[in-house]
Design a protein around this motif. Structure first.
Motif, PDB file in Angstrom:
ATOM      1  N   ILE A   1      -6.182  15.204 -32.553  1.00 42.00           N
ATOM      2  CA  ILE A   1      -5.035  16.098 -32.704  1.00 42.00           C
ATOM      3  C   ILE A   1      -4.796  16.292 -34.206  1.00 42.00           C
ATOM      4  O   ILE A   1      -4.427  15.353 -34.908  1.00 42.00           O
ATOM      5  CB  ILE A   1      -3.766  15.518 -32.035  1.00 42.00           C
ATOM      6  N   ALA A   2      -5.032  17.484 -34.678  1.00 39.83           N
ATOM      7  CA  ALA A   2      -4.875  17.794 -36.107  1.00 39.83           C
ATOM      8  C   ALA A   2      -3.392  17.751 -36.489  1.00 39.83           C
ATOM      9  O   ALA A   2      -2.516  17.884 -35.630  1.00 39.83           O
ATOM     10  CB  ALA A   2      -5.462  19.168 -36.404  1.00 39.83           C
ATOM     11  N   PRO A   3      -3.103  17.578 -37.779  1.00 35.86           N
ATOM     12  CA  PRO A   3      -1.706  17.548 -38.222  1.00 35.86           C
ATOM     13  C   PRO A   3      -0.900  18.779 -37.814  1.00 35.86           C
ATOM     14  O   PRO A   3       0.304  18.693 -37.600  1.00 35.86           O
ATOM     15  CB  PRO A   3      -1.821  17.431 -39.743  1.00 35.86           C
ATOM     16  N   ASP A   4      -1.557  19.934 -37.640  1.00 37.22           N
ATOM     17  CA  ASP A   4      -0.838  21.136 -37.211  1.00 37.22           C
ATOM     18  C   ASP A   4      -0.672  21.210 -35.690  1.00 37.22           C
ATOM     19  O   ASP A   4      -0.145  22.183 -35.159  1.00 37.22           O
ATOM     20  CB  ASP A   4      -1.531  22.395 -37.732  1.00 37.22           C
ATOM     21  N   GLY A   5      -1.159  20.185 -34.981  1.00 33.37           N
ATOM     22  CA  GLY A   5      -1.019  20.132 -33.530  1.00 33.37           C
ATOM     23  C   GLY A   5      -2.194  20.711 -32.764  1.00 33.37           C
ATOM     24  O   GLY A   5      -2.248  20.600 -31.540  1.00 33.37           O
ATOM     25  N   SER A   6      -3.131  21.334 -33.465  1.00 34.88           N
ATOM     26  CA  SER A   6      -4.294  21.881 -32.766  1.00 34.88           C
ATOM     27  C   SER A   6      -5.210  20.743 -32.307  1.00 34.88           C
ATOM     28  O   SER A   6      -5.184  19.649 -32.856  1.00 34.88           O
ATOM     29  CB  SER A   6      -5.058  22.854 -33.667  1.00 34.88           C
ATOM     30  N   ARG A   7      -5.995  21.035 -31.274  1.00 34.56           N
ATOM     31  CA  ARG A   7      -6.883  20.035 -30.687  1.00 34.56           C
ATOM     32  C   ARG A   7      -8.331  20.327 -31.058  1.00 34.56           C
ATOM     33  O   ARG A   7      -8.736  21.480 -31.103  1.00 34.56           O
ATOM     34  CB  ARG A   7      -6.805  20.082 -29.160  1.00 34.56           C
ATOM     35  N   ASN A   8      -9.074  19.261 -31.264  1.00 34.74           N
ATOM     36  CA  ASN A   8     -10.503  19.363 -31.504  1.00 34.74           C
ATOM     37  C   ASN A   8     -11.196  18.408 -30.546  1.00 34.74           C
ATOM     38  O   ASN A   8     -10.991  17.190 -30.638  1.00 34.74           O
ATOM     39  CB  ASN A   8     -10.841  18.995 -32.951  1.00 34.74           C
ATOM     40  N   ARG A   9     -11.975  18.940 -29.611  1.00 36.08           N
ATOM     41  CA  ARG A   9     -12.684  18.110 -28.640  1.00 36.08           C
ATOM     42  C   ARG A   9     -13.741  17.278 -29.365  1.00 36.08           C
ATOM     43  O   ARG A   9     -14.580  17.798 -30.083  1.00 36.08           O
ATOM     44  CB  ARG A   9     -13.333  19.000 -27.581  1.00 36.08           C
ATOM     45  N   VAL A  10     -13.667  15.972 -29.186  1.00 41.68           N
ATOM     46  CA  VAL A  10     -14.613  15.048 -29.798  1.00 41.68           C
ATOM     47  C   VAL A  10     -15.741  14.751 -28.826  1.00 41.68           C
ATOM     48  O   VAL A  10     -16.911  14.755 -29.204  1.00 41.68           O
ATOM     49  CB  VAL A  10     -13.902  13.743 -30.229  1.00 41.68           C
ATOM     50  N   LEU A  11     -15.393  14.493 -27.553  1.00 38.26           N
ATOM     51  CA  LEU A  11     -16.433  14.204 -26.571  1.00 38.26           C
ATOM     52  C   LEU A  11     -15.892  14.282 -25.153  1.00 38.26           C
ATOM     53  O   LEU A  11     -14.695  14.288 -24.926  1.00 38.26           O
ATOM     54  CB  LEU A  11     -17.069  12.831 -26.800  1.00 38.26           C
TER      55      LEU A  11
END
Length: 117
Positions: A27-37
């Motif tokens: 979860i990035a500081p701006d609230g966006s999500r980045n799928r890791v796995l």
């Protein structure tokens, strides 16, 4: 070296929960999500490998467990929609070299977690 791991226990049947699908997002500081796995548990209710290893990135993460699909697969009668279908656990990593173990103890009606060792 840092490490993130998990396991899932089926508290209704008193056994490891095999075949639970899991996603991990940063979860990035701006609230966006980045799928890791994306992965799933093995016969022992664990993943075949740690979710993350090396120097971990400090910050917030979310593990999501597809617990509804697991219980449906066992033939458990669930309401539609299921009370618990996707179980999200949001946690933070403050020590990039630390070991973080985030287990899930689950039934169709409740769950708990803790920072394990």
């Amino acid at each position: 070296m840092g490490r993130l791991s998990t396991h899932v226990l089926d508290t209704v049947n008193g056994r490891p929960a095999a075949g639970v699908r899991i996603t991990l997002d940063w979860i990035a500081p701006d609230g966006s999500r980045n799928r890791v796995l994306e992965t799933q548990t093995n016969a022992d209710g664990r993943t075949d490998a740690p979710l993350l290893t090396g120097t971990l990135t400090a910050g917030s993460y979310e593990l999501t467990f597809r617990i509804g699909d697991y219980f449906r697969g066992l033939g458990t009668t669930l309401p539609e929609p299921a009370f618990l279908d996707h179980v999200p656990i949001r946690f933070s990593i403050a020590e990039p070299e630390g070991h973080y173990h985030v287990p899930l103890l689950a039934s169709p009606w409740s769950y708990s977690t803790y920072r394990g060792s």
